[in-house]
Design a protein around this motif. Structure first.
Motif, PDB file in Angstrom:
ATOM      1  N   ALA A  22     -34.910  62.160  70.033  1.00  0.00           N
ATOM      2  CA  ALA A  22     -33.585  61.960  69.438  1.00  0.00           C
ATOM      3  C   ALA A  22     -32.548  61.709  70.528  1.00  0.00           C
ATOM      4  O   ALA A  22     -31.665  60.842  70.381  1.00  0.00           O
ATOM      5  N   LEU A  23     -32.651  62.440  71.635  1.00  0.00           N
ATOM      6  CA  LEU A  23     -31.735  62.227  72.756  1.00  0.00           C
ATOM      7  C   LEU A  23     -31.914  60.838  73.357  1.00  0.00           C
ATOM      8  O   LEU A  23     -30.942  60.178  73.745  1.00  0.00           O
ATOM      9  N   LEU A  24     -33.162  60.380  73.433  1.00  0.00           N
ATOM     10  CA  LEU A  24     -33.430  59.041  73.952  1.00  0.00           C
ATOM     11  C   LEU A  24     -32.800  57.989  73.038  1.00  0.00           C
ATOM     12  O   LEU A  24     -32.187  57.026  73.518  1.00  0.00           O
ATOM     13  N   ALA A  25     -32.931  58.167  71.740  1.00  0.00           N
ATOM     14  CA  ALA A  25     -32.327  57.228  70.787  1.00  0.00           C
ATOM     15  C   ALA A  25     -30.810  57.204  70.942  1.00  0.00           C
ATOM     16  O   ALA A  25     -30.183  56.128  70.919  1.00  0.00           O
ATOM     17  N   GLU A  26     -30.208  58.379  71.116  1.00  0.00           N
ATOM     18  CA  GLU A  26     -28.760  58.450  71.338  1.00  0.00           C
ATOM     19  C   GLU A  26     -28.381  57.743  72.636  1.00  0.00           C
ATOM     20  O   GLU A  26     -27.374  57.023  72.703  1.00  0.00           O
ATOM     21  N   HIS A  27     -29.181  57.969  73.663  1.00  0.00           N
ATOM     22  CA  HIS A  27     -28.939  57.354  74.972  1.00  0.00           C
ATOM     23  C   HIS A  27     -28.925  55.831  74.847  1.00  0.00           C
ATOM     24  O   HIS A  27     -28.034  55.154  75.386  1.00  0.00           O
ATOM     25  N   LEU A  28     -29.895  55.287  74.128  1.00  0.00           N
ATOM     26  CA  LEU A  28     -30.000  53.837  73.971  1.00  0.00           C
ATOM     27  C   LEU A  28     -28.837  53.275  73.158  1.00  0.00           C
ATOM     28  O   LEU A  28     -28.394  52.148  73.386  1.00  0.00           O
ATOM     29  N   ALA A  29     -28.336  54.072  72.214  1.00  0.00           N
ATOM     30  CA  ALA A  29     -27.209  53.624  71.393  1.00  0.00           C
ATOM     31  C   ALA A  29     -25.910  53.620  72.185  1.00  0.00           C
ATOM     32  O   ALA A  29     -25.015  52.808  71.931  1.00  0.00           O
ATOM     33  N   ASP A  30     -25.807  54.510  73.172  1.00  0.00           N
ATOM     34  CA  ASP A  30     -24.553  54.679  73.915  1.00  0.00           C
ATOM     35  C   ASP A  30     -24.458  53.813  75.167  1.00  0.00           C
ATOM     36  O   ASP A  30     -23.353  53.504  75.623  1.00  0.00           O
ATOM     37  N   ALA A  31     -25.587  53.446  75.769  1.00  0.00           N
ATOM     38  CA  ALA A  31     -25.550  52.731  77.041  1.00  0.00           C
ATOM     39  C   ALA A  31     -26.612  51.630  77.051  1.00  0.00           C
ATOM     40  O   ALA A  31     -27.751  51.872  76.638  1.00  0.00           O
ATOM     41  N   PRO A  32     -26.258  50.438  77.528  1.00  0.00           N
ATOM     42  CA  PRO A  32     -27.253  49.361  77.626  1.00  0.00           C
ATOM     43  C   PRO A  32     -28.369  49.782  78.583  1.00  0.00           C
ATOM     44  O   PRO A  32     -28.122  50.028  79.760  1.00  0.00           O
ATOM     45  N   THR A  33     -29.572  49.899  78.066  1.00  0.00           N
ATOM     46  CA  THR A  33     -30.687  50.402  78.866  1.00  0.00           C
ATOM     47  C   THR A  33     -31.966  49.670  78.481  1.00  0.00           C
ATOM     48  O   THR A  33     -32.216  49.435  77.293  1.00  0.00           O
ATOM     49  N   THR A  34     -32.770  49.332  79.481  1.00  0.00           N
ATOM     50  CA  THR A  34     -34.120  48.831  79.248  1.00  0.00           C
ATOM     51  C   THR A  34     -35.080  49.992  79.473  1.00  0.00           C
ATOM     52  O   THR A  34     -34.897  50.781  80.400  1.00  0.00           O
ATOM     53  N   VAL A  35     -36.087  50.100  78.607  1.00  0.00           N
ATOM     54  CA  VAL A  35     -37.036  51.204  78.700  1.00  0.00           C
ATOM     55  C   VAL A  35     -38.456  50.660  78.734  1.00  0.00           C
ATOM     56  O   VAL A  35     -38.844  49.861  77.874  1.00  0.00           O
ATOM     57  N   LEU A  36     -39.210  51.085  79.736  1.00  0.00           N
ATOM     58  CA  LEU A  36     -40.661  50.863  79.766  1.00  0.00           C
ATOM     59  C   LEU A  36     -41.291  52.236  79.657  1.00  0.00           C
ATOM     60  O   LEU A  36     -41.102  53.088  80.530  1.00  0.00           O
ATOM     61  N   ILE A  37     -42.025  52.461  78.576  1.00  0.00           N
ATOM     62  CA  ILE A  37     -42.520  53.808  78.286  1.00  0.00           C
ATOM     63  C   ILE A  37     -44.000  53.751  77.930  1.00  0.00           C
ATOM     64  O   ILE A  37     -44.433  52.889  77.159  1.00  0.00           O
TER      65      ILE A  37
END
Length: 301
Positions: free
Chosen positions: A176-191
């Motif tokens: 949930a924190l990761l989803a919030e993080h992505l909504a708040d800041a432009p971020t690319t994620v490789l997971i």
């Protein structure tokens, strides 16, 4: 020609060997800017090796890798300044420090470190700031690593099994924190993750590593369009056409009634099945996890 400005991460012919063991073989990874790219593969497929090469913690035997156009081998420090990294191994540096002291220490290296945000993450993940790093459990170390990775809102997150070691409640909170993080800041994620279903709502690109080779790489939409479950009625002794078998045949029942997974455009797959003597009763879309796993062997041994 690779248009590096389109990709947060791009590799060309990336290969790594340990003695006679091939960990990565000519990997051509393309992670679009702003994507949440899920990397799938069994243990030993090469996922962690790939992450280490991207961080310039190890060097490739052949090929190149770029992060935001920066060559990882020649510009390692500049690359790492752009990346929040959660490694597969759950050990943190400076084991004699308290968690609070380590966060202060790390923040000094990042001019954009967001102290208020890091404090918020630590509270939400239940990080005990007064505890010494060396005394943390596996799950507690993972929570601290997540705060260290996200605390300065880097443009790229490399997350190697980031929920490993977390109990179900904390795992759900971390996602949930990761989803919030992505909504708040432009971020690319490789997971990379063994829990693909947990990222069903976030993932928009998927890659599949198998024995060091990137055997599939596509958008979520393409994956779910081209990997489908087929309910067939077949004559006794029926075998799938060889060209379809090569792309991943999975039988879920014996006899005349079969449910199989095939990779390819539905119209073309159905045409080939009918030409081979099968009757196509129903074609169904698949969950993201099931579609991705179609590229891996049913028996990984």
């Amino acid at each position: 020609m690779i248009h590096t400005h389109l990709y947060a991460v791009a590799t060309h012919g990336l290969s790594r060997q340990y003695g006679s063991k091939v960990a990565l073989d000519q990997v051509e990874l393309r992670v679009p800017n702003g994507a949440v790219y899920v990397l799938v593969g069994v243990n030993g497929a090469g996922k962690s090796t790939l992450f280490k090469l991207l961080m310039n913690l190890e060097r490739p035997n052949a090929g190149t890798a770029a992060v935001f156009g920066l060559d990882t081998a020649r510009q390692g420090p500049e690359v790492r300044a752009q990346v929040g990294y959660v490694p597969e191994r759950q050990d943190a540096p400076y084991r004699s420090m308290t968690c609070a002291r380590l966060l202060r220490h790390v923040s000094a290296f990042y001019p954009d470190w967001d102290h208020a945000y890091a404090d918020h993450l630590a509270r939400a993940l239940g990080v005990h700031l007064e505890r010494r790093v060396g005394g943390l459990s596996k799950g507690e170390t993972r929570r601290l690593q997540l705060v260290l990775a996200l605390g300065y809102r880097p443009p790229l997150l490399l997350l190697d099994e980031p929920t490993d070691g977390l109990d179900p409640v904390v795992r759900r909170r971390a996602l949930a924190l990761l989803a919030e993080h992505l909504a708040d800041a432009p971020t690319t994620v490789l997971i990379s993750t063994h829990h693909i279903h947990e990222l069903e709502s976030l993932a928009d690109h998927v890659g599949v590593l198998r024995d060091g080779c990137l055997v599939a790489q596509m958008s979520r939409e393409e994956l779910q369009r081209t990997v489908r479950s087929y309910h067939l009625e077949v004559p006794a002794g029926w075998e799938a056409p060889r060209e379809l078998q090569a792309t991943g045949l999975r039988r879920s029942s014996a006899g005349r009634d079969l449910r199989c997974t095939f990779v390819g455009e539905e119209q073309e797959v159905s045409r080939r099945l009918i030409a081979a003597g099968a009757s196509v009763r129903k074609v169904s879309t698949m969950a993201l996890e099931d579609a991705a796993l179609a590229f891996l062997p049913e028996d990984p041994s």
